[in-house]
Design a protein around this motif. Sequence first.
Motif, PDB file in Angstrom:
ATOM      1  N   LEU A 209       0.821  -1.208   0.000  1.00 22.74           N
ATOM      2  CA  LEU A 209       0.000   0.000   0.000  1.00 22.74           C
ATOM      3  C   LEU A 209       0.855   1.257   0.000  1.00 22.74           C
ATOM      4  O   LEU A 209       0.505   2.252  -0.626  1.00 22.74           O
ATOM      5  CB  LEU A 209      -0.953  -0.011   1.197  1.00 22.74           C
ATOM      6  CG  LEU A 209      -2.064  -1.048   1.132  1.00 22.74           C
ATOM      7  CD1 LEU A 209      -2.801  -1.130   2.462  1.00 22.74           C
ATOM      8  CD2 LEU A 209      -3.040  -0.736   0.019  1.00 22.74           C
TER       9      LEU A 209
ATOM     10  N   LYS B 156       1.826   1.779  -3.530  1.00 23.30           N
ATOM     11  CA  LYS B 156       0.682   2.211  -4.334  1.00 23.30           C
ATOM     12  C   LYS B 156       0.388   3.689  -4.100  1.00 23.30           C
ATOM     13  O   LYS B 156       0.257   4.462  -5.041  1.00 23.30           O
ATOM     14  CB  LYS B 156      -0.547   1.355  -3.989  1.00 23.30           C
ATOM     15  CG  LYS B 156      -1.795   1.721  -4.740  1.00 23.30           C
ATOM     16  CD  LYS B 156      -1.665   1.408  -6.199  1.00 23.30           C
ATOM     17  CE  LYS B 156      -2.940   1.735  -6.925  1.00 23.30           C
ATOM     18  NZ  LYS B 156      -2.794   1.623  -8.365  1.00 23.30           N
ATOM     19  N   ILE B 157       0.287   4.094  -2.841  1.00 23.90           N
ATOM     20  CA  ILE B 157      -0.010   5.498  -2.548  1.00 23.90           C
ATOM     21  C   ILE B 157       1.145   6.391  -2.990  1.00 23.90           C
ATOM     22  O   ILE B 157       0.930   7.475  -3.510  1.00 23.90           O
ATOM     23  CB  ILE B 157      -0.356   5.695  -1.059  1.00 23.90           C
ATOM     24  CG1 ILE B 157      -1.700   5.008  -0.747  1.00 23.90           C
ATOM     25  CG2 ILE B 157      -0.435   7.173  -0.702  1.00 23.90           C
ATOM     26  CD1 ILE B 157      -2.112   5.077   0.699  1.00 23.90           C
TER      27      ILE B 157
ATOM     28  N   ASP C 211      -8.769   8.086  -6.352  1.00 25.67           N
ATOM     29  CA  ASP C 211      -7.895   6.912  -6.187  1.00 25.67           C
ATOM     30  C   ASP C 211      -7.127   6.981  -4.869  1.00 25.67           C
ATOM     31  O   ASP C 211      -7.022   5.992  -4.148  1.00 25.67           O
ATOM     32  CB  ASP C 211      -6.897   6.796  -7.344  1.00 25.67           C
ATOM     33  CG  ASP C 211      -7.546   6.365  -8.649  1.00 25.67           C
ATOM     34  OD1 ASP C 211      -8.709   5.907  -8.614  1.00 25.67           O
ATOM     35  OD2 ASP C 211      -6.889   6.484  -9.694  1.00 25.67           O
TER      36      ASP C 211
ATOM     37  N   TYR D  98      -9.476   6.278  -2.053  1.00 26.36           N
ATOM     38  CA  TYR D  98      -9.799   4.852  -2.007  1.00 26.36           C
ATOM     39  C   TYR D  98      -8.699   4.069  -1.294  1.00 26.36           C
ATOM     40  O   TYR D  98      -8.959   3.264  -0.406  1.00 26.36           O
ATOM     41  CB  TYR D  98     -10.001   4.309  -3.420  1.00 26.36           C
ATOM     42  CG  TYR D  98     -10.119   2.812  -3.471  1.00 26.36           C
ATOM     43  CD1 TYR D  98     -11.313   2.182  -3.165  1.00 26.36           C
ATOM     44  CD2 TYR D  98      -9.018   2.019  -3.805  1.00 26.36           C
ATOM     45  CE1 TYR D  98     -11.430   0.800  -3.199  1.00 26.36           C
ATOM     46  CE2 TYR D  98      -9.113   0.643  -3.835  1.00 26.36           C
ATOM     47  CZ  TYR D  98     -10.318   0.034  -3.535  1.00 26.36           C
ATOM     48  OH  TYR D  98     -10.418  -1.330  -3.564  1.00 26.36           O
ATOM     49  N   TRP D  99      -7.455   4.323  -1.679  1.00 18.75           N
ATOM     50  CA  TRP D  99      -6.349   3.587  -1.070  1.00 18.75           C
ATOM     51  C   TRP D  99      -6.118   4.015   0.370  1.00 18.75           C
ATOM     52  O   TRP D  99      -5.682   3.225   1.200  1.00 18.75           O
ATOM     53  CB  TRP D  99      -5.084   3.723  -1.911  1.00 18.75           C
ATOM     54  CG  TRP D  99      -5.220   2.947  -3.178  1.00 18.75           C
ATOM     55  CD1 TRP D  99      -5.415   3.448  -4.438  1.00 18.75           C
ATOM     56  CD2 TRP D  99      -5.238   1.523  -3.318  1.00 18.75           C
ATOM     57  NE1 TRP D  99      -5.544   2.427  -5.327  1.00 18.75           N
ATOM     58  CE2 TRP D  99      -5.438   1.226  -4.681  1.00 18.75           C
ATOM     59  CE3 TRP D  99      -5.112   0.458  -2.425  1.00 18.75           C
ATOM     60  CZ2 TRP D  99      -5.510  -0.066  -5.169  1.00 18.75           C
ATOM     61  CZ3 TRP D  99      -5.180  -0.834  -2.905  1.00 18.75           C
ATOM     62  CH2 TRP D  99      -5.375  -1.088  -4.261  1.00 18.75           C
TER      63      TRP D  99
ATOM     64  N   GLU E 262      -8.333   1.913   2.757  1.00 15.35           N
ATOM     65  CA  GLU E 262      -7.741   0.620   3.089  1.00 15.35           C
ATOM     66  C   GLU E 262      -6.503   0.801   3.958  1.00 15.35           C
ATOM     67  O   GLU E 262      -6.270   0.056   4.897  1.00 15.35           O
ATOM     68  CB  GLU E 262      -7.391  -0.151   1.823  1.00 15.35           C
ATOM     69  CG  GLU E 262      -6.883  -1.539   2.124  1.00 15.35           C
ATOM     70  CD  GLU E 262      -6.692  -2.411   0.898  1.00 15.35           C
ATOM     71  OE1 GLU E 262      -6.107  -3.482   1.059  1.00 15.35           O
ATOM     72  OE2 GLU E 262      -7.113  -2.025  -0.193  1.00 15.35           O
TER      73      GLU E 262
END
Length: 116
Positions: free
Chosen positions: A16, A19-20, A41, A44-45, A48
């Motif tokens: 994660l 990703k971020i 986006d 959203y991340w 989580e």
Amino acid sequence: MTPDMEQEKIDRSHELILKISSLIRSPKNMKREDMEKLADDILYWQVEFGTYLVEAEQAYRFLIRQLMEKFDLSFAAAENQAKTEQEYGIYKKIKYLYEVAEEKIRMLKLVIGSSY
């Protein structure tokens, strides 16, 4: 919680983080629609990622409490000792990246708002 489960959470946290990080390092010359999608986006991340942030902070605070009880330390001494452990490093990485993502969203809102 088994060590394998802990390692799975650590591995997922690192996924994660990557990703971020990639979303935060987005191109600078974006269309308004692309910026809105990017903000969505990131949000959203972050949702989580929020779970991992809370769990990392709990693990760090639990470590402090364990050190206080085990070695009869003051909070400050236990906290100082805990800062040398893996739990603290993971917590700080996750917290920092979460804050950077929030700042990126604030910047996107400003740019999107000024493009009207």
